[in-house]
Design a protein around this motif. Sequence first.
Motif, PDB file in Angstrom:
ATOM      1  N   GLU A 156      -8.380 -14.740  69.429  1.00  0.00           N
ATOM      2  CA  GLU A 156      -7.818 -13.999  68.290  1.00  0.00           C
ATOM      3  C   GLU A 156      -8.848 -13.005  67.771  1.00  0.00           C
ATOM      4  O   GLU A 156      -9.953 -13.374  67.388  1.00  0.00           O
ATOM      5  N   THR A 157      -8.494 -11.720  67.770  1.00  0.00           N
ATOM      6  CA  THR A 157      -9.443 -10.680  67.345  1.00  0.00           C
ATOM      7  C   THR A 157      -8.891  -9.784  66.241  1.00  0.00           C
ATOM      8  O   THR A 157      -9.627  -8.959  65.705  1.00  0.00           O
ATOM      9  N   GLN A 158      -7.603  -9.946  65.897  1.00  0.00           N
ATOM     10  CA  GLN A 158      -6.963  -9.013  64.966  1.00  0.00           C
ATOM     11  C   GLN A 158      -7.587  -9.029  63.579  1.00  0.00           C
ATOM     12  O   GLN A 158      -7.691  -7.997  62.928  1.00  0.00           O
ATOM     13  N   ASN A 159      -8.021 -10.202  63.128  1.00  0.00           N
ATOM     14  CA  ASN A 159      -8.473 -10.330  61.736  1.00  0.00           C
ATOM     15  C   ASN A 159      -9.995 -10.378  61.598  1.00  0.00           C
ATOM     16  O   ASN A 159     -10.506 -10.782  60.557  1.00  0.00           O
ATOM     17  N   LEU A 160     -10.706  -9.979  62.643  1.00  0.00           N
ATOM     18  CA  LEU A 160     -12.164  -9.999  62.562  1.00  0.00           C
ATOM     19  C   LEU A 160     -12.665  -8.867  61.676  1.00  0.00           C
ATOM     20  O   LEU A 160     -12.165  -7.737  61.731  1.00  0.00           O
ATOM     21  N   SER A 161     -13.675  -9.158  60.869  1.00  0.00           N
ATOM     22  CA  SER A 161     -14.295  -8.127  60.039  1.00  0.00           C
ATOM     23  C   SER A 161     -15.228  -7.287  60.906  1.00  0.00           C
ATOM     24  O   SER A 161     -15.630  -7.720  61.985  1.00  0.00           O
ATOM     25  N   PRO A 162     -15.610  -6.084  60.442  1.00  0.00           N
ATOM     26  CA  PRO A 162     -16.563  -5.276  61.213  1.00  0.00           C
ATOM     27  C   PRO A 162     -17.849  -6.032  61.531  1.00  0.00           C
ATOM     28  O   PRO A 162     -18.378  -5.926  62.637  1.00  0.00           O
ATOM     29  N   MET A 163     -18.349  -6.825  60.583  1.00  0.00           N
ATOM     30  CA  MET A 163     -19.600  -7.537  60.822  1.00  0.00           C
ATOM     31  C   MET A 163     -19.424  -8.641  61.863  1.00  0.00           C
ATOM     32  O   MET A 163     -20.345  -8.915  62.652  1.00  0.00           O
ATOM     33  N   GLU A 164     -18.264  -9.279  61.870  1.00  0.00           N
ATOM     34  CA  GLU A 164     -18.019 -10.294  62.906  1.00  0.00           C
ATOM     35  C   GLU A 164     -17.970  -9.638  64.287  1.00  0.00           C
ATOM     36  O   GLU A 164     -18.496 -10.166  65.265  1.00  0.00           O
ATOM     37  N   ILE A 165     -17.342  -8.472  64.363  1.00  0.00           N
ATOM     38  CA  ILE A 165     -17.282  -7.731  65.633  1.00  0.00           C
ATOM     39  C   ILE A 165     -18.681  -7.322  66.065  1.00  0.00           C
ATOM     40  O   ILE A 165     -19.068  -7.484  67.227  1.00  0.00           O
ATOM     41  N   ARG A 166     -19.466  -6.819  65.110  1.00  0.00           N
ATOM     42  CA  ARG A 166     -20.814  -6.358  65.425  1.00  0.00           C
ATOM     43  C   ARG A 166     -21.702  -7.518  65.905  1.00  0.00           C
ATOM     44  O   ARG A 166     -22.482  -7.360  66.848  1.00  0.00           O
ATOM     45  N   GLN A 167     -21.579  -8.663  65.273  1.00  0.00           N
ATOM     46  CA  GLN A 167     -22.393  -9.809  65.666  1.00  0.00           C
ATOM     47  C   GLN A 167     -22.056 -10.259  67.083  1.00  0.00           C
ATOM     48  O   GLN A 167     -22.941 -10.523  67.898  1.00  0.00           O
ATOM     49  N   ARG A 168     -20.743 -10.312  67.367  1.00  0.00           N
ATOM     50  CA  ARG A 168     -20.300 -10.704  68.718  1.00  0.00           C
ATOM     51  C   ARG A 168     -20.795  -9.696  69.763  1.00  0.00           C
ATOM     52  O   ARG A 168     -21.263 -10.068  70.839  1.00  0.00           O
ATOM     53  N   ALA A 169     -20.688  -8.418  69.426  1.00  0.00           N
ATOM     54  CA  ALA A 169     -21.089  -7.374  70.369  1.00  0.00           C
ATOM     55  C   ALA A 169     -22.595  -7.416  70.623  1.00  0.00           C
ATOM     56  O   ALA A 169     -23.041  -7.261  71.770  1.00  0.00           O
ATOM     57  N   LYS A 170     -23.371  -7.653  69.570  1.00  0.00           N
ATOM     58  CA  LYS A 170     -24.816  -7.699  69.738  1.00  0.00           C
ATOM     59  C   LYS A 170     -25.236  -8.883  70.605  1.00  0.00           C
ATOM     60  O   LYS A 170     -26.094  -8.750  71.491  1.00  0.00           O
ATOM     61  N   GLU A 171     -24.611 -10.032  70.378  1.00  0.00           N
ATOM     62  CA  GLU A 171     -24.928 -11.214  71.185  1.00  0.00           C
ATOM     63  C   GLU A 171     -24.600 -10.970  72.652  1.00  0.00           C
ATOM     64  O   GLU A 171     -25.356 -11.358  73.545  1.00  0.00           O
ATOM     65  N   PHE A 172     -23.464 -10.311  72.899  1.00  0.00           N
ATOM     66  CA  PHE A 172     -23.077 -10.009  74.281  1.00  0.00           C
ATOM     67  C   PHE A 172     -24.095  -9.069  74.918  1.00  0.00           C
ATOM     68  O   PHE A 172     -24.529  -9.276  76.058  1.00  0.00           O
ATOM     69  N   ALA A 173     -24.488  -8.020  74.183  1.00  0.00           N
ATOM     70  CA  ALA A 173     -25.459  -7.048  74.712  1.00  0.00           C
ATOM     71  C   ALA A 173     -26.792  -7.723  75.005  1.00  0.00           C
ATOM     72  O   ALA A 173     -27.428  -7.444  76.028  1.00  0.00           O
ATOM     73  N   GLU A 174     -27.224  -8.613  74.126  1.00  0.00           N
ATOM     74  CA  GLU A 174     -28.508  -9.297  74.325  1.00  0.00           C
ATOM     75  C   GLU A 174     -28.480 -10.156  75.585  1.00  0.00           C
ATOM     76  O   GLU A 174     -29.461 -10.205  76.336  1.00  0.00           O
TER      77      GLU A 174
END
Length: 993
Positions: A156-174
């Motif tokens: 489920e991704t519809q209700n994610l806040s920008p910061m939740e998206i950013r945290q997930r993206a940063k972890e993936f990039a790392e």
Amino acid sequence: MLWARRAPSLARRGAPVGAAWGWARSAASGANSGQRSLESRADSKYRETVLLPRSGFPAQLPGRLQPEAEVEIQQKCGFSELYSWQRQRNTKNEFCLHDGPPYANGDPHVGHALNKILKDITNRFHMMRGYKVHYVPGWDCHGLPIELKALSELKETQNLSPMEIRQRAKEFAERAIEKQKSAFIRWGIMADWANCYHTFDRKYEAKQLSIFHKMYDKGYIYQDYKPVFWSPSANTALAEAELEYNQQHVSRSVYIKFALLKSPPKLASVIAGCSTVSLLIWTTQPWTIPANQAICYMPDSDYSIVKCANTGECYILAANSVESTAAILDTQFEVISTCKGVDLENGSCAHPTIPGRESPFLPANHVTMAKGTGLVHTAPAHGMEDYSVASHHQLPMDCLVDEGGFFTEAAGPELQNKAVLEEGNEAVIQMLQAAKSLLKEEKCVHSYPYDWRTKKPVIIRASKQWFVNTENIKVTAQELLKKVKFIPASAVNRMLEMLDRRTYWCISRQRSWGVPIPVFYHKTTGESLINSEIIEHVIKIVEQHGSDAWWTLPVEQLLPRKVGSHDVLDYVQGQDVLDIWFDSGTSWAHVLEGADQRADLYLEGKDQLGGWFQSSLLTSVATRKKAPYKTLVVHGFTLGEKGEKMSKSIGNVVDPDVVINGGQDHSKEPPYGADVLRWWVAESNVFTEVLIGPAVLSAAKDDINKLRNTLRFMLGNMAGFNPETDSIPSSEMYVIDQYMLHLLQDYAKKVTGAYKEYDYGKVIRLLQAFHTRDLSNFYFSIIKDRLYCEEEKDPKRRSCQTALAEALDVVVRSFAPILPHLAEEVFQFLPYKKESESVFHSGWINTSSVWKKPGLEEVVEAACAMRDTFLGSIAGKNALEHAVVIVIDPGLLFELMETLQSEESSSVSQLNEIMMASQTTLLSELPIEMATDEKIIKGTFLINLEGGDIREESSYKVIVLPADKAKCLRCRKYTADSLLSLCPRCTEVMAGK
């Protein structure tokens, strides 16, 4: 130089010369079993007296031994400390290769290997030549692909806040960065891996915003409402560098009639006789028809008014399109009149789907006559040229399509909420049919832009975005680019053309994972608020907290206190982030050192001509009017070994980890180690597409094994030799050994030149030619007798050991940047003390000017010409079973041969060594007693000395005779007085033992 002239002769040096040496196998050349028995006993008696090569260096490392040995070498030879060591050297010479950041969105692949290994070869070469190398690896960490992959892991991704998206993206990039970094280290890439740059580092983000600030202050950055490439599949604007073109895209193209509403004054009299008149339009994007605001024509082109044979209606279209359009519509047109495009001025037509809307006729230079009807439907919200026309004539530019690619309410109830590329397109076609405006629909296969991340088609859509006005930068950029060195040189034209087409650069993206554009918007009016004070304030916050602060801090902390007459709380921060090409394009400002902040080299794939090369140039030119690089090296893409794209479905994807460590089935996917991967990179013509596959890798492994055999021979013959104490001065060396030093210097010069031009394929070709032809096939075969059978410390033997030591040193250093593991392995097996434990600590190839002796070429190559004549006459036979008589008339050629053999006949002279016979006789005239039935072979040799000042063609005769003595049981030459005795040379050596 006579090298090119002698090439055919030298090529024959690899011809079979018989069993000159057979100690490695049982002797079997005797005439009978008794002799074989005698030789067998001699084997055991004299084997230990022959100085055969001795080295622990393996000819090859099968199976897992190769990758395991490489890991051990990396640890033992300090691969991880090498970059830091060379940075501490006291030298002013610096070489800077700025690393273009790979994208942190996946596992390492062969494209990474190609790029990183090319860079490492370059860096290692410059480091060995004494330069202090500046190379900071980096990663591009923001952007949509990372965001999409990170979110794909969630249900489920519809209700994610920008910061939740950013945290997930940063972890993936790392995670992606750690995977890629581990692979790069394993490939032997030299760098300080603890100090890389990442575009999500707060210092990097702050520096990026400072470049944004400078460009904004100079007026290069602005906000505007205009059409941009838009990805409905990703809900964001795209730059042209983020597109890829599908050549097989299928569009639903239509021929439409726009009924004439107002006749152009110049054509009123002609049109008066027609019952109905329409303009004919062709488009591949029917969904844009509702946004039509005008019809454009080319003022200087010819247009015709025609009458349709089927309906009697009159149409206006380009004169050169009359016949082709009639054929497509399955009718015939009768030309009533022809006019110039300018005669259409001040006319208009009715919109086919919107009653009451009028579309004026407007002149435009973008109208093409190559395809269609020469009249262009113009929708300002959905075309770059259309927008320019609309801006000039102040036409409405309303966009009827939302961010998801659906028609908005403004498009009307029949179209609202329909996807423009799917059911929306169909609905418009149905509306045209209902209005009886549709004349023809057909499929059109053509090139169409796709989002390079989602692999889905894009549209052009007007929206409010932030832009860089490249029109005001590119003239200076193009002039500066002409001063940059391009390899290959043709790449400069491609980049100049790309720059020329770029009028603006859309730098805003409607995503969460990126660096925010520091702009605020009034909650009520939507008016934007941005100025130098605001940008500087945001930069300070980002320096302290990183860009996350834009989403976590309240607006009263992000905005300076004073914002004119408005309250701070009346504003909200913008949600757009900067294009990742702006992210990476400002890397020079963060990574490059010194006041100049200019790299010696950028080295990337050809896609970066429109990407990182260009964004780096534009940001640098905009802020300081200089290019950030001096040289650009552009390589191609990796493909399967048959030239096909790599695809999991085809099963031809090559995983670098499998290349190094092997797959599940080692019989099908053997472990090759990293040096095979590096050889593949260097050997390939990287300036075109680069092919890789099982056959290519297997051939690379074979090539390296051949090189290992050459190295093993040289190492084995170094036993008991110390170059510092045992070397022979070059002037006292055998001529053939001096000749090898002469060839070495020429080889070193050519190899160094190829490295300087980044032509590593040429380095490999030079290396292979030298170690197989000049060393293995030629020199080694000549000197084996001297190496094996002379007394260990005899100057004659030390002479060729001196040459071998120099050859080993030059060859190993010449391939060290390409095969660092093999170079270090060889270094560990040197039987004498080394100045350093690592070949990379001890510098580049070091040759002596005294090695260069052009006159030697004539001596050796004249002898080789006679040797080829001799060997060619006994093809497949043992050369030692023969004696050779060489007859040369008195003159220069005879004098040259006398330098190799002063006595008339000899079995130990330098000339006889080159001939590889048991005995050589040198005469100035043919003996009278020479039997008439003896085979006499004639030949000529052109002497070319003093740069051509001395040229003399001399003839010679070669007479091949059977050896008239017995075979020496120690050296195998037919120079012994009897089967039970040794030859004089071996007798003397054995007396010393």
